[in-house]
Design an enzyme around this catalytic site. Structure first.
Site, PDB file in Angstrom:
ATOM      1  N   GLU A  20       3.965   3.264   5.467  1.00 37.17           N
ATOM      2  CA  GLU A  20       4.069   3.781   4.097  1.00 37.17           C
ATOM      3  C   GLU A  20       3.724   5.270   4.006  1.00 37.17           C
ATOM      4  O   GLU A  20       4.207   5.975   3.130  1.00 37.17           O
ATOM      5  CB  GLU A  20       3.126   3.000   3.168  1.00 37.17           C
ATOM      6  CG  GLU A  20       3.423   1.516   3.038  1.00 37.17           C
ATOM      7  CD  GLU A  20       4.530   1.209   2.034  1.00 37.17           C
ATOM      8  OE1 GLU A  20       5.231   2.141   1.614  1.00 37.17           O
ATOM      9  OE2 GLU A  20       4.676   0.022   1.695  1.00 37.17           O
ATOM     10  N   ALA A  25      -3.269  -6.617  10.116  1.00 36.16           N
ATOM     11  CA  ALA A  25      -2.771  -8.001  10.116  1.00 36.16           C
ATOM     12  C   ALA A  25      -3.106  -8.731  11.424  1.00 36.16           C
ATOM     13  O   ALA A  25      -3.515  -9.891  11.409  1.00 36.16           O
ATOM     14  CB  ALA A  25      -1.269  -7.995   9.872  1.00 36.16           C
ATOM     15  N   GLY A  73      -7.644  -3.235   1.345  1.00 38.73           N
ATOM     16  CA  GLY A  73      -8.877  -3.140   2.132  1.00 38.73           C
ATOM     17  C   GLY A  73      -8.528  -2.960   3.602  1.00 38.73           C
ATOM     18  O   GLY A  73      -7.350  -2.884   3.965  1.00 38.73           O
ATOM     19  N   ASN A 115       0.747   3.635  10.828  1.00 31.47           N
ATOM     20  CA  ASN A 115       0.689   5.041  10.404  1.00 31.47           C
ATOM     21  C   ASN A 115       0.037   5.907  11.481  1.00 31.47           C
ATOM     22  O   ASN A 115       0.483   7.006  11.771  1.00 31.47           O
ATOM     23  CB  ASN A 115      -0.059   5.139   9.080  1.00 31.47           C
ATOM     24  CG  ASN A 115       0.768   4.596   7.930  1.00 31.47           C
ATOM     25  OD1 ASN A 115       1.768   5.195   7.546  1.00 31.47           O
ATOM     26  ND2 ASN A 115       0.390   3.440   7.414  1.00 31.47           N
ATOM     27  N   LYS A 152       0.830  -1.212   0.000  1.00 32.03           N
ATOM     28  CA  LYS A 152       0.000   0.000   0.000  1.00 32.03           C
ATOM     29  C   LYS A 152       0.862   1.259   0.000  1.00 32.03           C
ATOM     30  O   LYS A 152       0.667   2.145   0.827  1.00 32.03           O
ATOM     31  CB  LYS A 152      -0.902   0.006   1.234  1.00 32.03           C
ATOM     32  CG  LYS A 152      -2.000  -1.063   1.184  1.00 32.03           C
ATOM     33  CD  LYS A 152      -2.825  -1.024   2.441  1.00 32.03           C
ATOM     34  CE  LYS A 152      -3.986  -1.998   2.389  1.00 32.03           C
ATOM     35  NZ  LYS A 152      -4.671  -2.098   3.680  1.00 32.03           N
ATOM     36  N   LYS A 177      -4.922   6.513   2.251  1.00 25.83           N
ATOM     37  CA  LYS A 177      -5.473   6.513   3.618  1.00 25.83           C
ATOM     38  C   LYS A 177      -4.367   6.558   4.685  1.00 25.83           C
ATOM     39  O   LYS A 177      -4.608   7.000   5.811  1.00 25.83           O
ATOM     40  CB  LYS A 177      -6.432   5.349   3.850  1.00 25.83           C
ATOM     41  CG  LYS A 177      -5.858   3.941   3.663  1.00 25.83           C
ATOM     42  CD  LYS A 177      -5.127   3.381   4.868  1.00 25.83           C
ATOM     43  CE  LYS A 177      -4.361   2.135   4.507  1.00 25.83           C
ATOM     44  NZ  LYS A 177      -3.448   1.669   5.531  1.00 25.83           N
TER      45      LYS A 177
HETATM   46  N1  NAI Z   1       0.511  -4.972   8.358  1.00 27.25           N
HETATM   47  C1  NAI Z   1      -0.688  -4.716   7.920  1.00 27.25           C
HETATM   48  O1  NAI Z   1      -1.658  -4.737   8.697  1.00 27.25           O
HETATM   49  C2  NAI Z   1      -0.904  -4.434   6.483  1.00 27.25           C
HETATM   50  C3  NAI Z   1       0.145  -4.070   5.634  1.00 27.25           C
HETATM   51  N2  NAI Z   1      -0.093  -3.814   4.328  1.00 27.25           N
HETATM   52  C4  NAI Z   1       0.965  -3.430   3.437  1.00 27.25           C
HETATM   53  O2  NAI Z   1       1.871  -4.503   3.215  1.00 27.25           O
HETATM   54  C5  NAI Z   1       3.163  -4.019   2.889  1.00 27.25           C
HETATM   55  C6  NAI Z   1       4.166  -4.726   3.765  1.00 27.25           C
HETATM   56  O3  NAI Z   1       3.911  -4.306   5.074  1.00 27.25           O
HETATM   57  P1  NAI Z   1       4.075  -5.196   6.365  1.00 27.25           P
HETATM   58  O4  NAI Z   1       4.101  -6.634   6.072  1.00 27.25           O
HETATM   59  O5  NAI Z   1       3.108  -4.718   7.323  1.00 27.25           O
HETATM   60  O6  NAI Z   1       5.525  -4.670   6.775  1.00 27.25           O
HETATM   61  P2  NAI Z   1       6.434  -5.085   7.975  1.00 27.25           P
HETATM   62  O7  NAI Z   1       7.097  -3.858   8.447  1.00 27.25           O
HETATM   63  O8  NAI Z   1       5.676  -5.908   8.947  1.00 27.25           O
HETATM   64  O9  NAI Z   1       7.510  -6.016   7.260  1.00 27.25           O
HETATM   65  C7  NAI Z   1       8.178  -5.648   6.104  1.00 27.25           C
HETATM   66  C8  NAI Z   1       8.833  -6.906   5.575  1.00 27.25           C
HETATM   67  O10 NAI Z   1       9.412  -6.613   4.305  1.00 27.25           O
HETATM   68  C9  NAI Z   1      10.732  -7.108   4.305  1.00 27.25           C
HETATM   69  N3  NAI Z   1      11.535  -6.334   3.392  1.00 27.25           N
HETATM   70  C10 NAI Z   1      11.902  -5.037   3.490  1.00 27.25           C
HETATM   71  N4  NAI Z   1      12.674  -4.693   2.435  1.00 27.25           N
HETATM   72  C11 NAI Z   1      12.773  -5.802   1.672  1.00 27.25           C
HETATM   73  C12 NAI Z   1      13.454  -6.094   0.448  1.00 27.25           C
HETATM   74  N5  NAI Z   1      14.191  -5.170  -0.180  1.00 27.25           N
HETATM   75  N6  NAI Z   1      13.347  -7.328  -0.045  1.00 27.25           N
HETATM   76  C13 NAI Z   1      12.629  -8.251   0.580  1.00 27.25           C
HETATM   77  N7  NAI Z   1      11.975  -8.064   1.725  1.00 27.25           N
HETATM   78  C14 NAI Z   1      12.059  -6.833   2.255  1.00 27.25           C
HETATM   79  C15 NAI Z   1      11.189  -6.984   5.745  1.00 27.25           C
HETATM   80  O11 NAI Z   1      12.293  -7.842   5.991  1.00 27.25           O
HETATM   81  C16 NAI Z   1       9.938  -7.422   6.481  1.00 27.25           C
HETATM   82  O12 NAI Z   1       9.883  -8.819   6.542  1.00 27.25           O
HETATM   83  C17 NAI Z   1       3.107  -2.502   3.122  1.00 27.25           C
HETATM   84  O13 NAI Z   1       2.968  -1.846   1.896  1.00 27.25           O
HETATM   85  C18 NAI Z   1       1.839  -2.311   3.966  1.00 27.25           C
HETATM   86  O14 NAI Z   1       1.256  -1.065   3.757  1.00 27.25           O
HETATM   87  C19 NAI Z   1      -1.332  -3.957   3.808  1.00 27.25           C
HETATM   88  C20 NAI Z   1      -2.388  -4.316   4.595  1.00 27.25           C
HETATM   89  C21 NAI Z   1      -2.256  -4.547   5.989  1.00 27.25           C
HETATM   90  O1  13P Z   2      -3.263  -1.000   5.781  1.00 26.77           O
HETATM   91  C1  13P Z   2      -3.443  -1.415   6.891  1.00 26.77           C
HETATM   92  C2  13P Z   2      -4.734  -1.946   7.346  1.00 26.77           C
HETATM   93  O2  13P Z   2      -5.650  -2.015   6.321  1.00 26.77           O
HETATM   94  C3  13P Z   2      -2.342  -1.368   7.870  1.00 26.77           C
HETATM   95  O3  13P Z   2      -2.139  -0.071   8.201  1.00 26.77           O
HETATM   96  P1  13P Z   2      -0.743   0.383   8.768  1.00 26.77           P
HETATM   97  O4  13P Z   2       0.255   0.148   7.673  1.00 26.77           O
HETATM   98  O5  13P Z   2      -0.915   1.791   9.160  1.00 26.77           O
HETATM   99  O6  13P Z   2      -0.457  -0.507   9.955  1.00 26.77           O
END
Ligand code: NAI
Ligand code: 13P
Length: 430
Positions: A346, A205, A201, A321, A173, A256
């Site tokens: 992000e 997590a 959406g 965020n 995102k 968002k």
């Molecule tokens: N955590 C949540 O609730 C949600 C997250 N997202 C989106 O998912 C995406 C990932 O976020 P999260 O999993 O929450 O992040 P996180 O901060 O929990 O983890 C990031 C992961 O990406 C890995 N990473 C970073 N740079 C990398 C690279 N160059 N190559 C391979 N792996 C790399 C890190 O080692 C880590 O495992 C973001 O864009 C976030 O906005 C979307 C919906 C919900």
């Molecule tokens: O996108 C998300 C929930 O839908 C997670 O939001 P944050 O990246 O702010 O934790």
């Protein structure tokens, strides 16, 4: 002299004329919106479906009743990649989670937990883990990418040599730094032939790991891919809705984050519910205004990936965020807040990208500009908020009634207001 009756008649006819004019104006606007919406809905149609697309289309009936046919890879071992891979494995799909760090992979396989990002949650024992990128993505039907936006292009380039018909779904995102590219833009650039979609959406997590009922949106021009993603992830706890407005769905997820930071900051000032409701709805106005300029269908912002995700992240301390905003509101610097969080937020990059883009394109985004002024220009939050409140007269929903002031005049007003706003160190703010 005009009799009361005459004057009434005149008023009625004047009113009728005004009503007619305003209704014509509205119809004209609506026609414009629908035209744009239809155009953005049409998008790029693939003349040659990929082998996977054809195969998935052929097996669709079977996949619905038996998702175990699907072979999936999830790239990114953070909280979201792990939570989504776990859902698919639990549905019986052949699922591999790729994590770049070998030691982390070993630890995850041994403990069946993601100790760093989702401590305390047991993962499905059918989930496979790998740090071998080639092996993870070869012979898969769909590759889901859940790395931060800043690492998306690099990840795509790394898998490019092993792509031979797999579909790609972005779960990210964010926006790319300095280019304003969305993830779908990067996919189209790096892998122009690939069949792809974006998923977004209200999907905190941790709530998903707790089996709290949630829903999301898969947007793709490929119906088979939409159906395959629905079959892979759908459960009694997680519903997957479909859309073909890729731009709208991914912009909802990215934009968002800006307003979650604003809301976290507002919460630090202990604002009331009226204020939160105002921020939320004006944020939605900004999102849809920006979305339309970028070719999205404004109605998409009324869905799960728009208002749904905006609500979830603006209301919860589970949102990273929101937490960044809260730390800023409590006086921390942006660098210190990002360091303390230690996870992906992000919105920190997205504010800069959208501020720059909106400034260049003349899109009126007062909350984004105000947040940028506080975070990156060291303006005092309360002064900036006051100027936001004092900004000119606007219509509520601009797609229903157009603003009666030009954006240019308001932007100029904002600029003057911004330059008059005292810096944090000024006496007036002490
Ligand atoms: N955590 C949540 O609730 C949600 C997250 N997202 C989106 O998912 C995406 C990932 O976020 P999260 O999993 O929450 O992040 P996180 O901060 O929990 O983890 C990031 C992961 O990406 C890995 N990473 C970073 N740079 C990398 C690279 N160059 N190559 C391979 N792996 C790399 C890190 O080692 C880590 O495992 C973001 O864009 C976030 O906005 C979307 C919906 C919900
Ligand atoms: O996108 C998300 C929930 O839908 C997670 O939001 P944050 O990246 O702010 O934790």
């Amino acid at each position: 002299m005009t009799s009361p009756n005459n004057s009434n008649k005149n008023n009625i006819s004047a009113n009728n004329k005004t009503d007619k004019e305003s209704s014509e104006k509205q119809n004209g606007m609506l026609a414009g919106i629908f035209e744009r919406a239809t155009k953005s809905g049409l998008g790029r149609k693939k003349s040659n479906p990929s082998p996977v697309e054809s195969a998935v289309a052929k097996d669709m009936a079977d996949i619905h009743s038996n998702p175990t046919k699907l072979r999936l890879a999830f790239l990114g071992g953070g909280s979201f990649g792990t939570a989504m891979a776990n859902l698919a494995a639990r549905n019986g799909c052949d699922t591999t989670l790729w994590v770049r760090n070998k030691r982390t992979v070993k630890a995850m396989a041994k403990t069946q937990t993601n100790k760093k990002y989702l401590p305390g949650y047991k993962l499905d024992d059918r989930l496979k883990y790998s740090h071998d990128l080639a092996a993870s993505v070869k012979d898969k039907d769909i590759i889901f990418i859940a790395v931060p936006g800043l690492a998306f292009r690099e990840t795509l380039k790394n898998i490019a040599p092993f792509i031979s018909g797999q579909s790609i779904v972005s779960l990210t995102k964010g926006m790319e730094k300095d280019t304003f590219a969305m993830m779908s833009d990067i996919i189209k650039e790096v892998l122009p032939e690939v069949n792809f979609g974006v998923m977004s959406g209200p999907n905190l997590a941790i709530e998903i790991m707790k089996n709290m009922p949630s829903a999301t949106v898969i947007a793709s021009e490929s119906e088979p891919l939409r159906h395959a993603v629905q079959a892979a992830l759908h459960s009694a706890f997680f519903r997957v809705f479909a859309s073909d407005d890729i731009r709208g769905v991914e912009l909802g997820g990215a934009l968002k984050n800006i307003y979650a930071i604003a809301m976290g900051m507002a919460a630090a000032y202990e604002v009331g519910e009226n204020t939160k409701a105002m921020i939320l709805t004006r944020a939605l106005a900004e999102m849809s205004r920006f979305g339309v300029e970028e070719g999205a269908n404004p109605l998409t912002f009324l869905g799960l990936s728009g208002v749904g995700d905006l609500y979830a992240t603006c209301s919860s301390e589970l949102s990273r965020n929101y937490r960044i905003g809260n730390m800023l509101g409590r006086g921390m610097s942006i660098d210190a807040a990002v360091k303390k969080l230690g996870q992906t937020a992000e919105g920190v990059n997205t504010i800069q990208q959208v501020h720059e883009k909106a400034t260049k394109a003349g899109i009126y985004m007062p909350i984004t500009h105000a947040l940028y002024a506080v975070i990156y220009e060291d303006k005092a939050a309360l002064g900036v908020a006051l100027h936001l409140m004092e900004a000119g007269f606007r219509s509520d929903v601009e797609f229903v009634m157009a603003h009666d002031h030009s954006n240019a005049a308001l932007t100029a007003h904002m600029k003057t207001s911004g330059s008059n706003t005292k810096s944090k160190d000024s006496d007036a703010d002490k």
